[in-house]
Design an enzyme around this catalytic site. Structure first.
Site, PDB file in Angstrom:
ATOM      1  N   MET A  29       1.273  -0.863  -0.074  1.00 15.52           N
ATOM      2  CA  MET A  29       0.145  -0.202   0.169  1.00 15.52           C
ATOM      3  C   MET A  29       0.508   1.124  -0.348  1.00 15.52           C
ATOM      4  O   MET A  29       1.676   1.819   0.865  1.00 15.52           O
ATOM      5  CB  MET A  29      -0.438   0.106   1.473  1.00 15.52           C
ATOM      6  CG  MET A  29      -1.767  -0.964   1.327  1.00 15.52           C
ATOM      7  SD  MET A  29      -2.963  -1.273   2.577  1.00 15.52           S
ATOM      8  CE  MET A  29      -2.087  -1.969   3.756  1.00 15.52           C
ATOM      9  N   ALA A  30       0.278   2.052  -1.088  1.00 13.37           N
ATOM     10  CA  ALA A  30       1.861   3.908  -0.971  1.00 13.37           C
ATOM     11  C   ALA A  30       1.639   4.442   0.379  1.00 13.37           C
ATOM     12  O   ALA A  30       0.182   4.347   0.502  1.00 13.37           O
ATOM     13  CB  ALA A  30       1.016   3.886  -2.711  1.00 13.37           C
ATOM     14  N   CYS A 113      -4.168  -1.521  -9.908  1.00 14.67           N
ATOM     15  CA  CYS A 113      -3.886  -0.024  -9.174  1.00 14.67           C
ATOM     16  C   CYS A 113      -4.675   0.715 -10.702  1.00 14.67           C
ATOM     17  O   CYS A 113      -5.374  -0.087 -11.243  1.00 14.67           O
ATOM     18  CB  CYS A 113      -2.436   0.507  -9.285  1.00 14.67           C
ATOM     19  SG  CYS A 113      -3.373   2.781  -9.101  1.00 14.67           S
ATOM     20  N   LYS A 155      -0.344  -9.659  -9.551  1.00 13.14           N
ATOM     21  CA  LYS A 155      -1.474  -9.442  -9.229  1.00 13.14           C
ATOM     22  C   LYS A 155      -2.201  -8.811  -9.347  1.00 13.14           C
ATOM     23  O   LYS A 155      -1.667  -7.431 -10.786  1.00 13.14           O
ATOM     24  CB  LYS A 155      -1.298  -8.893  -7.204  1.00 13.14           C
ATOM     25  CG  LYS A 155      -2.721  -7.581  -6.892  1.00 13.14           C
ATOM     26  CD  LYS A 155      -2.545  -7.349  -5.495  1.00 13.14           C
ATOM     27  CE  LYS A 155      -3.663  -7.335  -4.677  1.00 13.14           C
ATOM     28  NZ  LYS A 155      -3.618  -5.922  -3.850  1.00 13.14           N
TER      29      LYS A 155
END
Length: 381
Positions: A29-30, A113, A155
């Protein structure tokens, strides 16, 4: 209620040479899964803890900020990194650098994303629609990683929207091109993080992909959620994202649940304060005090979610600027306050669904393997 007996007796998850027990992966997670947060989570339970997304071009160009993000703690085994890229050659070169210099033990790739600045250039969740380009990226990356025995995993999401599902093709292509495992966030890009994850899609992917592990992601907020996902879908492991925000001890709860032990009760506010202080220490070690305190502020609302912390005190925590100030604020908390039952649900960004921004003509030819111009992304998302 699902029977979780079969889940508890499933063979251990293996990703390449690594046995993952319990079968739990921390989602990258950014701005969250830096080395400090990963170390904090790992203190509670085993699993694979993936660093923030790293841009392939930034690795090739050795961007200083990106190289700093590619930091791992001494106890992190395996060291797991997620790469973002849209060009098979650039991705392969980044993988060669990473494995050639021993910078990571496992490489994941981001094709999920949903952020507009990514999809409008053909990256993230938009890219699997281009089947040949997607296959080329996976094939070249796997080939580059194989030389060092490093597993490369993939992913992705269900698809762009309800009219453009890509997950079954993506799973079959990744399997055929040598990926070590695939993970599905069971939402479309147009859902972003809203609504409910469609776990039935994970079950369909598990049926379609026969020779490598399939991991499920989406709406795992408790240990019971993880057991139910595996029982309902037959997936081989779970990927935990927003559920651990302000709750790094979730990984201890997951470890207990998968071992068939009683899941420990949630911590009191005093224990949460201790975890928060530990998080601050680890951030200071990684980034120095000024940046660490700035980074810590975003976590405050998650740590205190549902607890009886007054608005003035919450604001003070959200503006904390030093360890000394943090210590002073912690003394003002009610350390005996029990963990609130209503704090076990969704947390973090949810937002609302919306149209996915795509490059002009993106949906015209799914077999077009031309590389889009999406390589100017910064690491971390």
């Amino acid at each position: 209620m699902e029977d979780v007996t079969a889940t508890l007796s499933k063979p251990a998850l293996k990703i390449g040479p690594y046995q993952v027990d319990p079968p739990v992966v921390l989602a990258p997670m950014a701005g969250i899964t830096n080395v400090a947060f990963r170390q904090l989570c790992q203190e509670y339970g085993a699993g694979i803890y993936v660093c923030e997304m790293i841009t392939a071009r930034a690795v090739v160009e050795r961007h200083p900020g990106t190289m700093h993000m590619m930091t791992f703690g001494a106890a992190e085994k395996p060291r797991s990194m997620q790469l973002y890229g849209v060009d098979p050659k650039t991705m392969a070169e980044a993988v060669r650098i990473i494995v050639g210099e021993g910078l990571a033990d496992h490489i994941d790739s981001n094709f999920g994303c949903p952020v507009a600045k990514v999809t409008r250039k053909g990256g993230g969740a938009a890219l699997p629609y281009k089947r040949r380009l997607f296959g080329n990226i996976v094939a070249e990356s796997v080939k580059a990683a194989e030389s060092a025995g490093v597993p490369f995993t993939v992913k992705f999401r269900i698809g762009i929207d309800d009219d453009h599902h890509t997950f079954l093709d993506a799973g079959r292509i990744a399997e055929a091109e040598g990926a070590a495992a695939v993970s599905l966030h069971a939402r479309t890009a147009s859902q972003r993080y809203s609504g409910q994850a469609d776990w039935s899609a994970i079950a369909r992917l598990k049926e379609a992909v026969q020779t490598i592990p399939v991991l499920g992601n989406g709406d795992i907020f408790t240990a019971d959620d993880a057991l139910r996902m595996m029982a309902r879908t037959g997936c081989d492991g779970v990927v935990v994202g927003r559920g651990c925000l302000g709750r790094p001890w979730l990984f201890g709860e997951l470890e207990a649940a998968f071992a068939g032990r009683e899941v420990p009760q949630g911590p009191s506010l005093g224990e949460v304060a201790r975890v928060l202080r530990r998080h601050a220490e680890l951030l200071v070690q990684h980034d120095g005090a000024k940046k660490a305190m700035r980074d810590l502020r975003k976590h405050m609302a998650w740590y205190f979610m549902g607890f009886p912390v007054g608005s003035d005190l919450r604001r003070a925590f959200a503006m904390v600027s030093s360890l000394e100030e943090l210590d002073e604020l912690i003394t003002k908390l009610d350390h005996d306050a029990p963990f609130p039952a209503d704090a076990l649900g969704p947390r973090g960004r949810q937002g609302s669904p919306g149209k996915v921004t795509l490059p002009h003509g993106w949906l015209e030819d799914p077999d077009d393997d031309c590389v889009p111009e999406a390589e100017d992304m910064h690491s971390g998302g």
